[in-house]
Design an enzyme around this catalytic site. Structure first.
Site, PDB file in Angstrom:
ATOM      1  N   ARG A  81      38.381  45.231  45.038  1.00  0.00           N
ATOM      2  CA  ARG A  81      38.824  45.957  44.043  1.00  0.00           C
ATOM      3  C   ARG A  81      39.570  47.085  44.662  1.00  0.00           C
ATOM      4  O   ARG A  81      38.987  47.882  45.426  1.00  0.00           O
ATOM      5  CB  ARG A  81      37.623  46.384  43.260  1.00  0.00           C
ATOM      6  CG  ARG A  81      38.146  47.610  42.076  1.00  0.00           C
ATOM      7  CD  ARG A  81      38.951  47.175  40.864  1.00  0.00           C
ATOM      8  NE  ARG A  81      39.065  47.844  39.833  1.00  0.00           N
ATOM      9  CZ  ARG A  81      39.750  48.912  39.732  1.00  0.00           C
ATOM     10  NH1 ARG A  81      40.391  49.438  40.848  1.00  0.00           N
ATOM     11  NH2 ARG A  81      39.797  49.675  38.589  1.00  0.00           N
ATOM     12  N   GLU A  89      44.923  46.306  32.000  1.00  0.00           N
ATOM     13  CA  GLU A  89      44.001  45.158  31.761  1.00  0.00           C
ATOM     14  C   GLU A  89      44.821  44.294  31.090  1.00  0.00           C
ATOM     15  O   GLU A  89      46.021  44.656  30.502  1.00  0.00           O
ATOM     16  CB  GLU A  89      42.943  45.459  30.805  1.00  0.00           C
ATOM     17  CG  GLU A  89      41.954  46.345  31.600  1.00  0.00           C
ATOM     18  CD  GLU A  89      41.488  45.998  32.827  1.00  0.00           C
ATOM     19  OE1 GLU A  89      41.092  44.825  33.285  1.00  0.00           O
ATOM     20  OE2 GLU A  89      41.289  46.890  33.698  1.00  0.00           O
ATOM     21  N   ARG A 126      32.128  43.699  43.795  1.00  0.00           N
ATOM     22  CA  ARG A 126      33.550  43.638  44.573  1.00  0.00           C
ATOM     23  C   ARG A 126      33.611  44.724  45.362  1.00  0.00           C
ATOM     24  O   ARG A 126      33.091  45.838  45.363  1.00  0.00           O
ATOM     25  CB  ARG A 126      34.605  43.966  43.575  1.00  0.00           C
ATOM     26  CG  ARG A 126      34.727  42.903  42.431  1.00  0.00           C
ATOM     27  CD  ARG A 126      35.913  43.045  41.331  1.00  0.00           C
ATOM     28  NE  ARG A 126      35.530  44.435  40.746  1.00  0.00           N
ATOM     29  CZ  ARG A 126      36.323  44.850  39.538  1.00  0.00           C
ATOM     30  NH1 ARG A 126      37.183  44.129  39.042  1.00  0.00           N
ATOM     31  NH2 ARG A 126      35.850  45.720  38.786  1.00  0.00           N
TER      32      ARG A 126
END
Length: 164
Positions: A81, A89, A126
């Site tokens: 990330r 998104e 992540r």
């Protein structure tokens, strides 16, 4: 006879509790993207980079998938990330443009990662990092090109406000 049972129970409790320790050191658990099983006991070791084009990168690997505009999959590291930035998104305006830019910049290429030492994983597991491609700070480039907004979540060793 009761004292023997009490003594046995105390010994069992001491053994059980002595195995419970807490490791406060940051966890850098890199998983191999080739492994699709959750019970795999092997982990891939990320490649240490010494590339002059990515002097800040701690590790590097091939970007084999672009998930969206701020998340990629890197061989030897797993899901990464981009720290300090947030792109739209799926379904939001600008999503595809940000994702396409990241694809153009890093898909199929070796990327360097400067992993956040203050917090190296997010709540989804992540790896949080600044991503470098051919010497370019991709996190900063996303901001400058208008594909992302600053998203500073402390603790972080990086100040994304300096990138704008």
């Amino acid at each position: 006879m009761r004292w023997e049972y009490v003594l046995i129970i105390i010994c069992i409790m001491i053994v059980a509790v002595s195995g419970c320790t807490q490791d406060d050191s940051p966890s850098l658990n890199y998983s191999s993207p080739a492994s699709n099983t959750t019970n795999s006991s092997t982990t891939a070791v990320p490649t240490t980079t010494s590339s002059s084009t990515n002097p800040q990168a701690e590790v590097s690997g091939n970007c084999y998938k672009v998930v969206d505009g701020d998340t990629i999959d890197v061989e030897g590291v797993g899901r990464v990330r981009f720290v300090g930035v947030n792109t739209p998104e799926r379904g939001e305006s600008g999503y595809q443009e940000a994702k396409d830019y990241v694809k153009t910049m890093c898909l199929g290429k070796t990327v360097g990662l400067d992993i956040d030492n203050a917090k190296n994983k997010d709540k989804y597991g992540r790896t949080l990092a600044v991503v470098y491609v051919d010497g370019v700070n991709l996190n900063q480039a996303l901001l400058k090109k208008g594909y992302a907004e600053v998203m500073y979540i402390p603790p972080s060793e990086f100040n994304p406000y300096k990138w704008t």
